[in-house]
Design an enzyme around this catalytic site. Structure first.
Site, short mmCIF file in Angstrom:
data_model
loop_
_atom_site.label_atom_id
_atom_site.label_comp_id
_atom_site.label_asym_id
_atom_site.label_seq_id
_atom_site.Cartn_x
_atom_site.Cartn_y
_atom_site.Cartn_z
N THR A 159 -12.35 -3.83 -34.53
CA THR A 159 -12.67 -3.91 -35.96
C THR A 159 -11.42 -4.46 -36.66
O THR A 159 -10.43 -4.78 -36.00
CB THR A 159 -12.97 -2.51 -36.54
OG1 THR A 159 -11.76 -1.74 -36.50
CG2 THR A 159 -14.07 -1.80 -35.75
N PHE A 200 -10.09 7.89 -29.11
CA PHE A 200 -9.41 7.60 -30.38
C PHE A 200 -10.31 6.81 -31.32
O PHE A 200 -10.04 6.74 -32.52
CB PHE A 200 -8.18 6.71 -30.14
CG PHE A 200 -7.04 7.35 -29.42
CD1 PHE A 200 -6.10 8.11 -30.11
CD2 PHE A 200 -6.89 7.18 -28.06
CE1 PHE A 200 -5.03 8.68 -29.43
CE2 PHE A 200 -5.82 7.75 -27.38
CZ PHE A 200 -4.89 8.50 -28.07
N THR A 239 -8.52 15.20 -36.55
CA THR A 239 -7.55 15.21 -37.65
C THR A 239 -7.48 16.58 -38.32
O THR A 239 -8.46 17.35 -38.27
CB THR A 239 -7.98 14.14 -38.68
OG1 THR A 239 -7.25 14.34 -39.88
CG2 THR A 239 -9.45 14.23 -39.03
N ASP A 240 -6.38 16.83 -39.01
CA ASP A 240 -6.27 18.07 -39.81
C ASP A 240 -7.16 18.02 -41.05
O ASP A 240 -7.43 19.05 -41.67
CB ASP A 240 -4.81 18.35 -40.20
CG ASP A 240 -4.16 17.24 -41.02
OD1 ASP A 240 -4.80 16.20 -41.27
OD2 ASP A 240 -2.98 17.43 -41.42
N GLU A 241 -7.65 16.82 -41.40
CA GLU A 241 -8.40 16.69 -42.65
C GLU A 241 -9.74 17.41 -42.61
O GLU A 241 -10.34 17.67 -43.66
CB GLU A 241 -8.59 15.20 -43.00
CG GLU A 241 -7.25 14.49 -43.06
CD GLU A 241 -7.29 13.11 -43.72
OE1 GLU A 241 -8.18 12.85 -44.52
OE2 GLU A 241 -6.38 12.32 -43.40
N TYR A 300 -14.82 10.42 -44.70
CA TYR A 300 -14.06 10.30 -43.45
C TYR A 300 -13.94 11.66 -42.77
O TYR A 300 -14.32 11.82 -41.60
CB TYR A 300 -12.65 9.72 -43.71
CG TYR A 300 -11.69 9.94 -42.56
CD1 TYR A 300 -11.91 9.34 -41.33
CD2 TYR A 300 -10.57 10.77 -42.71
CE1 TYR A 300 -11.03 9.56 -40.26
CE2 TYR A 300 -9.69 10.98 -41.65
CZ TYR A 300 -9.92 10.37 -40.43
OH TYR A 300 -9.06 10.59 -39.38
N SER A 301 -13.41 12.65 -43.50
CA SER A 301 -13.17 13.93 -42.84
C SER A 301 -14.48 14.62 -42.46
O SER A 301 -14.55 15.31 -41.43
CB SER A 301 -12.29 14.85 -43.70
OG SER A 301 -12.81 15.02 -44.98
N ALA A 302 -15.54 14.38 -43.26
CA ALA A 302 -16.84 14.97 -42.91
C ALA A 302 -17.37 14.35 -41.61
O ALA A 302 -17.94 15.06 -40.77
CB ALA A 302 -17.84 14.75 -44.05
N SER A 303 -17.15 13.04 -41.46
CA SER A 303 -17.65 12.41 -40.23
C SER A 303 -16.83 12.85 -39.01
O SER A 303 -17.37 13.01 -37.92
CB SER A 303 -17.65 10.88 -40.37
OG SER A 303 -16.32 10.39 -40.47
N LYS A 304 -15.53 13.06 -39.20
CA LYS A 304 -14.71 13.57 -38.10
C LYS A 304 -15.11 15.02 -37.78
O LYS A 304 -15.17 15.41 -36.61
CB LYS A 304 -13.21 13.51 -38.45
CG LYS A 304 -12.62 12.12 -38.51
CD LYS A 304 -12.67 11.37 -37.20
CE LYS A 304 -11.72 11.92 -36.15
NZ LYS A 304 -11.68 11.03 -34.94
N ASP A 317 -5.98 8.18 -59.51
CA ASP A 317 -6.04 9.03 -58.33
C ASP A 317 -7.25 8.68 -57.46
O ASP A 317 -8.25 8.14 -57.95
CB ASP A 317 -6.12 10.51 -58.75
CG ASP A 317 -5.53 11.43 -57.70
OD1 ASP A 317 -5.16 10.95 -56.60
OD2 ASP A 317 -5.43 12.65 -57.98
N PRO A 377 -10.61 9.60 -55.67
CA PRO A 377 -11.63 10.62 -55.95
C PRO A 377 -11.61 11.71 -54.88
O PRO A 377 -11.56 11.40 -53.68
CB PRO A 377 -12.96 9.85 -55.90
CG PRO A 377 -12.61 8.40 -55.98
CD PRO A 377 -11.20 8.26 -55.47
#
Ligand code: NAD
Ligand code: TYD
Length: 353
Positions: free
Chosen positions: A35, A80, A133-135, A159-163, A290, A292
């Site tokens: 990508t 990864f 991830t820690d997210e 992103y963090s929800a998908s991880k 900022d 969102p």
């Protein structure tokens, strides 16, 4: 013997592959979709290595993954491959759902079928290591203790929800099918090959280009920074000795506000490549709107991996960040290549420049 690495042309994956082949004679099958974030330049030094087999393809292509597993019969898979940038997930979450959730699911299915056909010690020793991830743990207040592995999942960005979803799938494949899985949840990485959409390489690149250094909100959001090769050594340690089905937090015990990080970068650049007009790069700092849903603070409690596996980071932020700045100064061609084309469209849209 070999291992299958997915996403090995990206930032952390390429550092991992280089690190692995720097200390092992064990071949790496590297599956990467290339990508915008994947870059074969990262692996240029392996061009003539008989131990590196690069395959361009999608982790969501079950037939391809099954064929690779059958052909190379790796003893482990290290995953990864992901869409990894929070800001992009806010603008367009679809790709994150496809790769991080559907892709991981298809990868797990192919690996489950392969592992199901193994017998004896091949079956006993096989591992699937999922890099997360820690997210996924959400956001901390200033006074909260750092995330342990027992912290509940509270992802706040697409992103963090998908991880988080992919972590849950991995967990379920261990619990339901007995797949020998391991999961690592790491804090923010930095180092060579970091794509300049993320804070540290973006600031280095913009500083040297005379552009604004964009700081979201008040700049007091906190991240826990880890030099990328320390993440690589943690993954090797978990692969070698992690307990099946367990998750391991990985972090540098190094919390900093974004403003502190950017000031440090400016100060190092002032020393290493002073501006001709005598002013500091700090003058380019600009506060912008900022992000969102911007998570306030991440902090990793890495006690478990230290206690169980004896892993500790080798770099401090002071040593790692200087190495990082020097790498970018010494590799302008890499930066030029990755910041041409679609990169320009992204920064123009994101920063309205
Ligand atoms: P990156 O965006 O630099 O690289 C991702 C790589 O995956 C790219 O080479 C890309 O081409 C490849 N890829 C994307 N979709 C794919 C697909 N469908 N099939 C095959 N390959 C695909 O990301 P990174 O920063 O190197 O992160 C690697 C992993 O580590 C990710 O899973 C990320 O969530 C996790 N992680 C990253 C950090 C960080 O600070 N960067 C911290 C903790 C965890
Ligand atoms: P980033 O590198 O995108 O990683 P993550 O969001 O996954 O932690 O961002 C690190 C921090 O820097 C985060 O708090 C957002 C902030 N940030 C900025 O202030 N300006 C920027 O231009 C970028 C890309 C990030």
């Amino acid at each position: 013997m070999s291992i299958l690495v997915t996403g090995g042309a990206g930032f952390i994956g390429s550092n991992f592959v280089l690190d692995w082949l720097g200390q092992n004679k064990e071949a790496v099958i590297n599956l990467d979709a290339l990508t915008y974030a994947g870059n074969l330049q990262n692996l240029a030094s392996l061009r003539n290595s008989p131990l590196h087999h690069f395959v361009q393809g999608d982790i969501g292509d079950g037939a391809l993954v099954a064929a690779l597993l059958e052909k190379h019969r790796p003893r482990a898979v290290v995953n990864f491959a992901a869409e990894s940038h929070v800001d992009r997930s806010i603008v367009g979450p679809e790709a994150f759902i496809q790769t991080n959730i559907v892709g991981t699911f298809r990868l797990l299915e192919a690996v489950r079928a392969f592992w199901g056909g193994l017998t004896g010690s091949d079956r006993e020793t096989f591992r699937f290591l999922h890099v997360s991830t820690d997210e996924v743990y959400g956001s901390l207040s200033e006074s909260d203790p750092a995330f342990t592995e027992l912290h509940r999942y509270e992802p706040n960005s697409p992103y963090s929800a998908s991880k988080a979803a992919s972590d849950h799938l991995v967990r379920s494949y261990h619990h339901t099918y007995g797949l020998p899985t391991l999961t690592t949840n790491c804090s923010n990485n930095y180092g060579p090959h970091h794509f300049p959409e993320k804070l540290i390489p973006l600031v280095i690149h913009n500083a040297l280009s005379g552009k604004p250094l964009p700081i979201y909100g008040d700049g007091r959001n906190v991240r826990d920074w880890l030099y990328v090769t320390d993440h690589c050594s943690a993954i090797r340690a978990v692969l070698a000795g992690g307990r099946l089905g367990e998750t391991y937090n990985v972090g540098g015990w190094n919390e900093m506000t974004n403003l502190e990080v950017v000031h440090t970068l400016c100060d190092i650049l002032d020393e290493e490549q002073p501006k001709t007009d005598g002013t500091s790069y700090r003058a380019q700092i600009t506060f912008v709107k900022d992000r969102p849903g911007h998570d306030r603070r991440y902090a990793i409690d890495a006690t478990k991996i230290e206690r169980e596996l004896g892993w500790r980071p080798a770099e401090t932020f002071t040593t790692g960040i200087r190495k990082t700045v020097r790498w970018y100064l010494q590799n302008p061609e890499w930066v030029r290549q990755v910041t041409s084309g679609s990169y320009r469209e992204w920064t123009a849209q994101q920063y309205q420049s």
